[in-house]
Scaffold this active site. Sequence first.
Site: not given
Length: 351
Positions: A78-80
């Site tokens: 998942k995106d930071k």
Amino acid sequence: MELPPLPRSLGMPLLHARFKQVPEDFIVDEVLGFDCSGEGEHLWLQIRKTGLSTSDVAGRLARATGLRAADISWSGLKDKQGVCTQWFSLHSPGKDVSGLAGLSSDTLCIVQQLRNHKKLRRGSHQSNRFCIRLRDVEPVAGVAAAAAWQDLDGRLQAIMQSGVPNYFGEQRFGHANLSHAEAWFTGNSKPRGRLERGMWLSAARSALFNALLARRVAAGNWNQYLTGDVMNLDGSGSVFVSSTADTSLPRRLAEMDIHPTGPLWGQGELASTAETAALEQAVAEEWAVFSTALPRFGLRQERRSLRLPVKALDYRRPDTGTLEIEFTLPTGTYATAVLHELITSTAGTSG
């Protein structure tokens, strides 16, 4: 080798916006699609993270519990730069995991804990639900506001009906993964470990796929039948070779029951034939550094849908310069593929 510009199936958008100005502008929730058993040696954690990568969270879990990295699993990265809820599993039979109680912070929250008989495996969750806020939304130069917003409405309706090109997103390529892969394949570099090796191989495969999809988007047949196509059955990993004798193909394509596919390059023969195979081989020859190297690393030919269905799409305008969009995508796909059709954008300092 640089990534070419990716053509849009609906043409150039008439609105520009700022994306990811703050983490709360990009919210994604992982949807498992199944229930945990409630017992077993694997502890499943639903975690909400802000400004942390998936590997950052895994590291914190390992330090808090004393578990090995190999004992901690997740389904998808998942995106930071966002607020993301995702699942992790900890293989912890008879082990003290009381250290989890001290993990809560402004950037990490354990939403729930469940027991299960099996570990969480990569790609096992069903879908991701996105809520994206775009700021400073305004028409591109020379376009009237009424026309720009009317154009957006038309794009949203078209996406609900026909989906979008299933491009790999920019985050797949990192800052220089493609350049590193090219240097590796030409003998001028070498990955420092399994993680870097996997990232470079994935970037190379993804670039080949995007190049093929871009060619079909430009030709207007990315969502249509091409002789020799390999079709994907919607909502599954099942594929089949199409036939010109199958008169149901146009109807099934229009109904989003099936989608054309493109190759994820590796060992073995292309599954496509005729016109499709000739096109795919031509693209591979243009990217020969990658297409000739990938089979050497044990990767096998696979197929990926060229079309991305967008489910439960909704949008609202809380004020003149803000647009909020919600939608659900299957695992392994990218929200940026949807935004690519809607706006031209400027990313914020956070991502």
